[in-house]
Design an enzyme around this catalytic site. Structure first.
Site, mmCIF file in Angstrom:
data_model
loop_
_atom_site.group_PDB
_atom_site.id
_atom_site.type_symbol
_atom_site.label_atom_id
_atom_site.label_comp_id
_atom_site.label_asym_id
_atom_site.label_seq_id
_atom_site.Cartn_x
_atom_site.Cartn_y
_atom_site.Cartn_z
ATOM 1 N N HIS A 4 -1.977 17.342 -24.797
ATOM 2 C CA HIS A 4 -1.937 15.912 -24.525
ATOM 3 C C HIS A 4 -3.182 15.164 -24.987
ATOM 4 O O HIS A 4 -3.097 13.983 -25.306
ATOM 5 C CB HIS A 4 -1.711 15.670 -23.034
ATOM 6 N N GLU A 33 -5.401 16.752 -9.614
ATOM 7 C CA GLU A 33 -5.925 17.161 -10.924
ATOM 8 C C GLU A 33 -7.447 17.302 -10.917
ATOM 9 O O GLU A 33 -8.159 16.745 -11.751
ATOM 10 C CB GLU A 33 -5.499 16.156 -12.006
ATOM 11 N N LYS A 54 5.844 23.227 -12.774
ATOM 12 C CA LYS A 54 5.016 22.064 -12.488
ATOM 13 C C LYS A 54 4.778 21.920 -10.989
ATOM 14 O O LYS A 54 3.661 21.604 -10.553
ATOM 15 C CB LYS A 54 5.652 20.792 -13.043
ATOM 16 N N HIS A 65 -2.153 12.163 -27.068
ATOM 17 C CA HIS A 65 -2.395 10.791 -26.632
ATOM 18 C C HIS A 65 -3.215 10.023 -27.667
ATOM 19 O O HIS A 65 -2.983 8.827 -27.896
ATOM 20 C CB HIS A 65 -3.129 10.779 -25.288
ATOM 21 N N ARG A 109 -4.514 21.771 -12.355
ATOM 22 C CA ARG A 109 -3.468 20.858 -12.829
ATOM 23 C C ARG A 109 -3.766 20.326 -14.223
ATOM 24 O O ARG A 109 -2.849 19.923 -14.951
ATOM 25 C CB ARG A 109 -3.283 19.700 -11.841
ATOM 26 N N HIS A 152 6.228 10.187 -27.389
ATOM 27 C CA HIS A 152 5.298 11.012 -26.629
ATOM 28 C C HIS A 152 5.503 12.512 -26.862
ATOM 29 O O HIS A 152 4.541 13.244 -27.117
ATOM 30 C CB HIS A 152 5.422 10.697 -25.139
ATOM 31 N N ASN A 154 -1.866 19.354 -19.141
ATOM 32 C CA ASN A 154 -2.169 18.457 -20.257
ATOM 33 C C ASN A 154 -2.337 19.194 -21.579
ATOM 34 O O ASN A 154 -2.872 18.635 -22.539
ATOM 35 C CB ASN A 154 -3.438 17.647 -19.958
ATOM 36 N N ARG A 162 0.819 -1.213 0.000
ATOM 37 C CA ARG A 162 0.000 0.000 0.000
ATOM 38 C C ARG A 162 0.858 1.271 0.000
ATOM 39 O O ARG A 162 0.415 2.323 0.447
ATOM 40 C CB ARG A 162 -0.985 -0.002 1.179
ATOM 41 N N GLU A 189 7.971 19.357 -23.931
ATOM 42 C CA GLU A 189 7.378 19.562 -22.610
ATOM 43 C C GLU A 189 7.907 20.827 -21.941
ATOM 44 O O GLU A 189 7.203 21.462 -21.160
ATOM 45 C CB GLU A 189 7.642 18.344 -21.708
ATOM 46 N N LYS A 207 2.205 11.453 -10.589
ATOM 47 C CA LYS A 207 1.361 10.642 -11.462
ATOM 48 C C LYS A 207 2.114 9.381 -11.873
ATOM 49 O O LYS A 207 3.280 9.434 -12.261
ATOM 50 C CB LYS A 207 0.972 11.416 -12.723
#
Length: 377
Positions: free
Chosen positions: A257, A246, A236, A261, A250, A276, A254, A131, A195, A153
């Site tokens: 993205h 997010e 960031k 994506h 936040r 990417h 993206n 965990r 980025e 993330k």
């Protein structure tokens, strides 16, 4: 004074103030060789499981192991194939099994030595084994240093899309060794640079202007490179502190993205066709063009963004992707799986100009489909 405290003048430290989960991002050359000292200065555990890939292992695994062992850290490693397809169920299971077999406890650490793929996969495993165990990011690509290694993330890909399974699991330390960037291929470095540009386009127009003037020095190395990485990490970190999960601002990270994506999925994550950062570059141009089409921004802004990305050698159009792409309705299916979709309504990061991005909810799918169809010709 410990070796960890004797820092070169060119090293930068960005602090991410998240209360009990606060951590530092160290930016500068030679950090892999000092990893053991930084580890012992910050973490209580004395065991580590290193996750890396075949490309990175041949250069940096041995120096990292030596540094950890010199400072009394017992380390084991797992080397996986390189590439986006490594972010899979099977490899997640393999990493988790290795971490458990190594008897990594909660105060010990999983160390991600690699680019964004390894960071996402190793971070996911660190977040779910027992965990949650400690996690250290040692990003070896520019893209990972300025983006995926910061913010917590993690995730893997499924047949439904990219990063759709994962957890938020903040690292306890990020070591961005800028010396390793000299070993990147020009294509890899350009992909990471997309980025960097993103942070200027979100809400720092002065930074985008600075990059237009200094990008060659960033590519060549030296103080401009370290400065660009530090500004990106601070940008960031500021957003992550404000909106860790997010739920609001936040999402601006993206920018580009959602389109990117979808294009990655359309190429079946084939890195020979699209990586990417290249997808993000095309996606950021598309976001500006779509904003202009909706009369939210001037077409001149889209042209300016495309001109800069093209100047550094990045693709800027869907037609720049080699090979056949699936029909527009397949691209739309991928967009519909985007994590920002709420109640079946599309959410995009759009812009009112360079450095003026915002979250646009309930974007009509018909408008997006029509726009994509036009951009394919």
């Amino acid at each position: 004074m410990s070796a960890a405290m004797l820092r070169p003048a060119e090293e930068r430290i960005v602090h991410v103030p998240l209360g009990e989960r606060a951590y530092d991002i160290l930016i500068g050359p030679g950090l892999i060789g000092r990893a053991g000292g930084e580890f012992t200065a910050r973490l209580k555990g004395r065991r580590a499981a290193i996750i890396t890939d075949e490309n990175v292992a041949s250069h940096y695994l041995a120096p990292l192991m030596d540094s950890l062992q010199t400072d009394g850290i017992e380390a084991v490693s797992l080397t996986l194939p390189a590439g986006e397809k490594t972010k899979s169920f099977d490899n997640l299971a393999a990493v988790a099994d290795m971490v458990l077999s190594a008897k990594i406890e909660r105060n010990d650490a999983v160390i991600a030595l690699g680019g964004g793929v390894i960071g996402d996969l190793a971070g996911f495993a660190a977040g779910i084994v027992r965990r949650g165990v400690r996690f250290v990011q040692i990003p070896t690509s520019l893209l990972a240093q300025v983006d995926s290694s910061v913010g917590g993330k993690t995730g893997i890909n499924t047949r439904h899309g990219k990063n759709l399974l994962g957890v938020f699991h903040q690292p306890d330390l990020v070591l961005a060794d800028t010396a390793v960037l000299d070993s990147l291929s020009p294509r890899e470095f350009r992909a990471g640079y997309a980025e960097v540009v993103k942070y200027g386009l979100i809400d720092k127009p002065y930074f985008f202007h600075w990059l237009e003037k200094h990008w060659k020095q960033v590519f060549e190395g030296g103080p401009e490179r370290n400065e660009a990485i530090a500004i990106s990490c601070r940008a960031k970190a500021d957003v992550v502190v404000e909106d860790e999960r997010e739920t609001g601002r936040r999402a601006l990270l993206n920018l580009g993205h959602t389109f990117g994506h979808a294009l990655e999925a359309a190429t079946a994550y084939d890195s020979s066709r699209l990586v990417h950062g290249e997808g993000v570059a095309i996606g950021m141009v598309l976001a500006h063009q779509f904003s202009a089409r909706l009369n939210l921004a001037s077409p001149d802004d889209a042209q300016r963004v495309a001109a800069h990305l093209s100047e550094v050698g990045l693709p800027t159009r869907i037609t720049d992707i080699e090979g056949e792409l699936p029909p527009t309705d397949v691209l739309m299916d991928a967009i519909a799986q985007d994590k920002k979709v709420k109640g079946g309504k599309l959410t995009f990061i759009l812009t009112r100009g360079v450095g003026q991005s915002f979250v646009a909810d309930d974007v009509p799918p018909s408008e997006v489909a029509s726009f994509l169809e036009d951009m394919r010709s």
